[in-house]
Motif scaffolding. Structure first.
Motif, mmCIF file in Angstrom:
data_model
loop_
_atom_site.group_PDB
_atom_site.id
_atom_site.type_symbol
_atom_site.label_atom_id
_atom_site.label_comp_id
_atom_site.label_asym_id
_atom_site.label_seq_id
_atom_site.Cartn_x
_atom_site.Cartn_y
_atom_site.Cartn_z
ATOM 1 N N CYS A 167 0.830 -1.205 0.000
ATOM 2 C CA CYS A 167 0.000 0.000 0.000
ATOM 3 C C CYS A 167 0.866 1.257 0.000
ATOM 4 O O CYS A 167 0.641 2.184 -0.773
ATOM 5 C CB CYS A 167 -0.923 -0.022 1.216
ATOM 6 S SG CYS A 167 -2.074 1.357 1.314
ATOM 7 N N LEU A 168 1.892 1.277 0.860
ATOM 8 C CA LEU A 168 2.765 2.444 0.953
ATOM 9 C C LEU A 168 3.585 2.645 -0.311
ATOM 10 O O LEU A 168 3.952 3.780 -0.652
ATOM 11 C CB LEU A 168 3.707 2.301 2.147
ATOM 12 C CG LEU A 168 3.084 2.382 3.543
ATOM 13 C CD1 LEU A 168 4.143 2.136 4.618
ATOM 14 C CD2 LEU A 168 2.400 3.726 3.761
ATOM 15 N N SER A 169 3.863 1.568 -1.034
ATOM 16 C CA SER A 169 4.691 1.686 -2.239
ATOM 17 C C SER A 169 3.993 2.452 -3.356
ATOM 18 O O SER A 169 4.632 2.861 -4.326
ATOM 19 C CB SER A 169 5.083 0.295 -2.744
ATOM 20 O OG SER A 169 3.953 -0.409 -3.232
ATOM 21 N N GLN A 170 2.676 2.661 -3.221
ATOM 22 C CA GLN A 170 1.929 3.365 -4.257
ATOM 23 C C GLN A 170 2.132 4.873 -4.193
ATOM 24 O O GLN A 170 1.748 5.589 -5.120
ATOM 25 C CB GLN A 170 0.440 3.032 -4.127
ATOM 26 C CG GLN A 170 0.148 1.546 -4.322
ATOM 27 C CD GLN A 170 -1.287 1.187 -3.988
ATOM 28 O OE1 GLN A 170 -2.162 2.054 -3.952
ATOM 29 N NE2 GLN A 170 -1.538 -0.093 -3.726
ATOM 30 N N HIS B 111 13.943 1.079 -3.463
ATOM 31 C CA HIS B 111 13.461 1.960 -2.399
ATOM 32 C C HIS B 111 11.939 2.088 -2.479
ATOM 33 O O HIS B 111 11.346 1.975 -3.555
ATOM 34 C CB HIS B 111 14.067 3.355 -2.522
ATOM 35 C CG HIS B 111 15.509 3.430 -2.134
ATOM 36 N ND1 HIS B 111 16.515 2.888 -2.892
ATOM 37 C CD2 HIS B 111 16.118 3.998 -1.055
ATOM 38 C CE1 HIS B 111 17.682 3.114 -2.312
ATOM 39 N NE2 HIS B 111 17.476 3.773 -1.195
ATOM 40 N N SER B 112 11.342 2.338 -1.354
ATOM 41 C CA SER B 112 9.913 2.670 -1.312
ATOM 42 C C SER B 112 9.615 3.288 0.042
ATOM 43 O O SER B 112 10.464 3.305 0.940
ATOM 44 C CB SER B 112 9.046 1.424 -1.544
ATOM 45 O OG SER B 112 9.213 0.494 -0.493
ATOM 46 N N LEU B 113 8.413 3.779 0.187
ATOM 47 C CA LEU B 113 7.973 4.329 1.468
ATOM 48 C C LEU B 113 7.697 3.180 2.434
ATOM 49 O O LEU B 113 6.998 2.219 2.091
ATOM 50 C CB LEU B 113 6.702 5.155 1.275
ATOM 51 C CG LEU B 113 6.183 5.905 2.501
ATOM 52 C CD1 LEU B 113 7.167 6.989 2.927
ATOM 53 C CD2 LEU B 113 4.819 6.519 2.212
ATOM 54 N N ILE B 114 8.269 3.237 3.646
ATOM 55 C CA ILE B 114 8.039 2.213 4.657
ATOM 56 C C ILE B 114 7.678 2.876 5.987
ATOM 57 O O ILE B 114 7.915 4.065 6.180
ATOM 58 C CB ILE B 114 9.274 1.310 4.857
ATOM 59 C CG1 ILE B 114 10.466 2.117 5.414
ATOM 60 C CG2 ILE B 114 9.653 0.620 3.553
ATOM 61 C CD1 ILE B 114 11.675 1.256 5.794
ATOM 62 N N GLY C 32 7.160 8.432 11.766
ATOM 63 C CA GLY C 32 8.557 8.195 11.414
ATOM 64 C C GLY C 32 8.750 7.549 10.053
ATOM 65 O O GLY C 32 9.871 7.163 9.710
ATOM 66 N N CYS C 33 7.667 7.409 9.275
ATOM 67 C CA CYS C 33 7.816 6.714 8.004
ATOM 68 C C CYS C 33 8.695 7.512 7.056
ATOM 69 O O CYS C 33 8.765 8.744 7.112
ATOM 70 C CB CYS C 33 6.470 6.381 7.386
ATOM 71 S SG CYS C 33 5.477 7.787 6.921
ATOM 72 N N LEU C 34 9.393 6.805 6.206
ATOM 73 C CA LEU C 34 10.378 7.429 5.333
ATOM 74 C C LEU C 34 10.619 6.544 4.133
ATOM 75 O O LEU C 34 10.236 5.373 4.111
ATOM 76 C CB LEU C 34 11.683 7.658 6.082
ATOM 77 C CG LEU C 34 12.569 6.441 6.388
ATOM 78 C CD1 LEU C 34 13.947 6.895 6.819
ATOM 79 C CD2 LEU C 34 11.958 5.544 7.453
ATOM 80 N N ILE C 35 11.268 7.085 3.130
ATOM 81 C CA ILE C 35 11.638 6.309 1.948
ATOM 82 C C ILE C 35 12.989 5.666 2.210
ATOM 83 O O ILE C 35 13.975 6.349 2.469
ATOM 84 C CB ILE C 35 11.676 7.198 0.692
ATOM 85 C CG1 ILE C 35 10.263 7.699 0.377
ATOM 86 C CG2 ILE C 35 12.248 6.426 -0.498
ATOM 87 C CD1 ILE C 35 10.189 8.651 -0.775
#
Length: 462
Positions: free
Chosen positions: A87-90, A146-149, A171-174
């Motif tokens: 989901c976050l990778s979108q 890389h992606s958003l995690i 704290g989410c980040l790429i």
């Protein structure tokens, strides 16, 4: 957003008239906070987790309260994390491509910063091993996707009930996508009765939802260990998770990697059967390149003093004549990677590493030995030694043991014992064979053996 601020603009017209204009500046917006709001909105529209986990019980509970972490639970947790990351990778808000010391990409620096504070010698040795092995896969890590995690999934950000819920996305980040899985494993495997089996299920569940690459699985064990180590270095020597780190590190990385690849139904380094390998060898290799044992060992990897077969059997290597410093020694692997990434040539050119290595090597030798030759094999070394001896003494006679092996060059083959000569290879007329001493057979009196050598020398001198 911050309140508007008054800003003064000064202009000068072509006629020389000076004008001052006061304006309200546009309110400043924190790009990180704006991006986090985007993430929250995206997760609201596309909830990532809809997995039933009834075996945990119907009431919400903390992870530390869970007593029956069976393998189905670990697979479901992997699926949930995989759904979240898919989901976050979108989305990939650029403001979250930020430097964060807690980002697993920078774990090496966090470890090095605290490494000197490890007092327990056993923990220090383990930490050094983990760090060295991590450095051998660093070139692979740099090229991972890389992606958003989320970046901090663990005991405080995962809650369990009828569904698995995640919280605290501030704290989410790429970062590297696989870092998410490594962080979860490092945080939660302490609850596992069998950490390796639980890790397999966690990875399998994640892979079924958000497919991993072969390189990501290859580096995952190292990332987990480094994450664990970075946390343990700040918690002290008494933390029980040192035992978990020791368990993970006790399994050679290639073996654990192959286990995870097999779990995810991905190709491993052992895709060919022993019979297939044997048939290929027969078609492409000269038959003089024989195999040891009536049933050849199908070895897949090694680590330090051990070698491992395709069925997982561990062998203590007491006869390999090449890897004097152990198989896959992290220090050697790291040095070789570093040099091959810099320059790979011969001694005809100036390079400081040849001089520095030569100085270090010479310090290990007795005083009369000061001049070095760098060679590529035992055959080359023995051939050179023979030439040096002949040049120094002016003689060609050689005394050799009857069952010896010196190498494969045409000159050395003539000095080999009968076992290591081909049917058309003849021993040199200048080679004199003497009895090989051996403590597991009746080799006679030691004085007799010394006398035999003396008689040969007398014969040569006559």
């Amino acid at each position: 957003s911050s309140p508007s601020k008054m800003k003064q603009l000064n202009f000068t017209t072509q006629s020389g008239e000076h004008i001052v204009v006061a304006v309200h500046s546009i309110p400043e917006i924190d790009p990180v906070e704006e991006s986090l709001n985007m993430v929250r909105a995206h997760l609201t529209v596309s909830p990532p987790v809809e997995i039933s986990v009834n075996f945990f019980g119907s009431e919400d509970m903390e992870l530390s309260q869970v007593e029956d972490w069976d393998q189905t639970a670990w697979k479901s947790l992997g699926e949930a994390v995989g759904q979240l990351d898919r989901c976050l990778s979108q989305i990939s808000p650029e403001a979250l491509r930020r430097y964060n010391l807690d980002d697993l990409k920078h774990v090496k620096y966090a470890v090095l910063k605290q490494f000197s504070f490890v007092e327990d010698p056993r923990h220090r040795s383990l930490a050094e091993k983990v760090l060295l092995e991590y450095e051998t896969v660093e070139p692979i890590i740099h090229d991972l996707r890389h992606s958003l995690i989320h970046g901090n999934l663990g005991e405080s950000t995962i809650s369990l009930g009828n569904t698995i819920e995640f919280s605290d996305f501030d704290g989410c980040l790429i970062s590297h996508t696989v870092n998410e899985l490594a962080i979860v494993a490092a945080s939660l495997l302490r609850f596992a009765k069998n950490p390796i089996d639980s890790l397999k299920q966690l990875v399998f569940g994640y892979h079924e939802i958000h497919e991993l690459t072969e390189d990501e699985i290859c580096v995952l064990p190292h990332l987990i260990s480094m994450r664990l180590l970075s946390e343990l270095l700040s918690l002290g020597d008494s933390d029980p998770r040192w035992d978990l780190l020791r368990t993970l590190s006790s399994i050679p990385s290639p073996a654990l990697t192959n286990t995870l690849l097999t779990t995810c139904s991905m190709p491993t380094s052992t895709t060919l059967s022993p019979d297939t390998i044997l048939n290929i060898r027969k078609s492409i290799l000269n038959p003089t390149l024989g195999l040891a044992y009536n049933t050849p060992l199908h070895l897949t990897h090694g680590y330090m003093q051990y070698m491992y077969s395709s069925d997982g059997t561990q062998y203590l290597d007491m006869r390999n004549n090449v890897c004097h410093v152990g198989h896959c020694n992290p220090r050697i692997v790291k040095a070789a990677q570093r040099q091959m990434a810099t320059l790979n040539t011969n001694t005809r050119y100036l390079h400081q590493n040849i001089a520095i290595y030569g100085q270090q090597l010479r310090k290990t030798l007795p005083e009369p030995l000061q001049v070095l030759f760098f060679v590529n094999s035992g055959s080359e070394a023995n051939d050179l030694a023979l030439r040096l001896a002949q040049a120094y003494t002016g003689h060609d006679d050689v005394i050799s043991l009857e069952f010896c092996y010196h190498g494969t060059s045409s000159v050395l083959t003539q000095l080999n014992g009968p076992k290591y000569r081909g049917p058309k290879d003849k021993p040199s007329e200048r080679c004199h064979f003497v009895t090989r001493p051996g403590r597991y057979r009746d080799c006679g009196d030691v004085d007799a053996l010394v006398g035999e050598v003396g008689e040969v020398i007398d014969g040569i001198e006559r």
